[in-house]
Enzyme design. Sequence first.
Site, PDB file in Angstrom:
ATOM      1  CB  CYS A   1      -2.436  -6.158   0.214  1.00  0.00           C
ATOM      2  SG  CYS A   1      -3.448  -7.068   1.335  1.00  0.00           S
TER       3      CYS A   1
ATOM      4  NE  ARG B   1      -1.615   0.969   6.106  1.00  0.00           N
ATOM      5  CZ  ARG B   1      -1.702   0.065   5.136  1.00  0.00           C
ATOM      6  NH1 ARG B   1      -2.853  -0.185   4.571  1.00  0.00           N
ATOM      7  NH2 ARG B   1      -0.625  -0.575   4.721  1.00  0.00           N
TER       8      ARG B   1
ATOM      9  NE  ARG C   1      -8.967   2.434   2.966  1.00  0.00           N
ATOM     10  CZ  ARG C   1      -8.160   1.634   3.674  1.00  0.00           C
ATOM     11  NH1 ARG C   1      -6.875   1.653   3.472  1.00  0.00           N
ATOM     12  NH2 ARG C   1      -8.658   0.838   4.594  1.00  0.00           N
TER      13      ARG C   1
ATOM     14  CG  ASP D   1      -4.931  -5.341  -3.139  1.00  0.00           C
ATOM     15  OD1 ASP D   1      -5.968  -5.240  -2.465  1.00  0.00           O
ATOM     16  OD2 ASP D   1      -3.800  -5.093  -2.654  1.00  0.00           O
TER      17      ASP D   1
ATOM     18  CG  ASN E   1      -1.915  -1.171   1.169  1.00  0.00           C
ATOM     19  OD1 ASN E   1      -2.332  -1.648   2.209  1.00  0.00           O
ATOM     20  ND2 ASN E   1      -2.228  -1.691  -0.007  1.00  0.00           N
TER      21      ASN E   1
ATOM     22  CG  HIS F   1      -6.817  -1.243  -1.165  1.00  0.00           C
ATOM     23  ND1 HIS F   1      -6.235  -1.657   0.011  1.00  0.00           N
ATOM     24  CD2 HIS F   1      -6.532   0.075  -1.283  1.00  0.00           C
ATOM     25  CE1 HIS F   1      -5.646  -0.616   0.598  1.00  0.00           C
ATOM     26  NE2 HIS F   1      -5.811   0.438  -0.165  1.00  0.00           N
TER      27      HIS F   1
END
Length: 301
Positions: free
Chosen positions: A294, A118, A169, A200, A94, A198
């Site tokens: 991820c 994050r 996101r 993914d 990410n 996301h």
Amino acid sequence: MSANLYRSIGDLRGFSLRNCPPMAEPSGVLMCPPDHFQVLAVKNPYMARHVGDVNRDKAKRQWEDLVAAFTAAGCGVSIIPATPGLEDMVFAANSSLAGTRPDGEKVALISSMRHSSRRKETEAFAVWYEAHGYRVARTKTSGHETFEGSGDAMWHPGKRLIWGGHGFRTDPVMFEQVADTFKTPVIQLKLVNERFYHLDTCFCPLSPETVLIYPAAFDAASLELILKIFPIVVTSSEADAVSRLACNAAVWRSKTAIIQKGANAASGHMRAMGLNVIEVDTSEFVKSGGSVYCMKQYLFG
Ligand code: ARG
């Protein structure tokens, strides 16, 4: 709009995958041990029932098994040390998107994370890339736009083409910087289902011609784009996609798929198309909304 961005099937007039220049396959993966992994603040629907519920020893064993799976697939694993206090750093996809430019230069585009908890991860990754021969490029934002790296931006296998997901996101405006940084076109897909926050989590290229998707994660225009480019589109069942994050599998060089165990319909499709399948248990990480894909960053060059 940059000529390098595709948002609807109309934009794709004259575009063909055959005309996309070849792109070297990834050279390995970068992973971060789950030394400080926890489920704290709820950032996605998976986390809601699991705050404080991670078994760290079990997570460590599952992560080591995942490293072994990549190694068994023939994929080299580089390790970035975990930073104390960064509970999601194990999700190495990410904080950046790594790749090459057409002239072969290795570049890492550093993310602008949606959640403040994050944001410090990105600096640790930037330092790692600088020490490993990448030029570090930083996303520019006016303060509120975000980009979450290879969680939402994925290289088409073997082609100079990037798939970009937005809606939760990542802001679509950020794909101009992605396209510019890598001098590569981006096809944009809109995510509309918060379980699939996301790209993914709902889109997994299995080969240059085949993709595994969870269709209800996308709006209609995005599904058209996927169907236009991939001759074979395999769909995941809801149970595999939601409970086992089946579309968060990783496929190494169109040969070996690594996938959460028990996603039997998805792994059956993979075997039927001739992939070797390695099943791993990432259940501790599914509690946080992540699985195989991820927990690594693809490296190049
Ligand atoms: N708890 C993390 C978050 O919500 C999980 C990230 C998983 N990454 C992914 N690309 N699916 O940010």
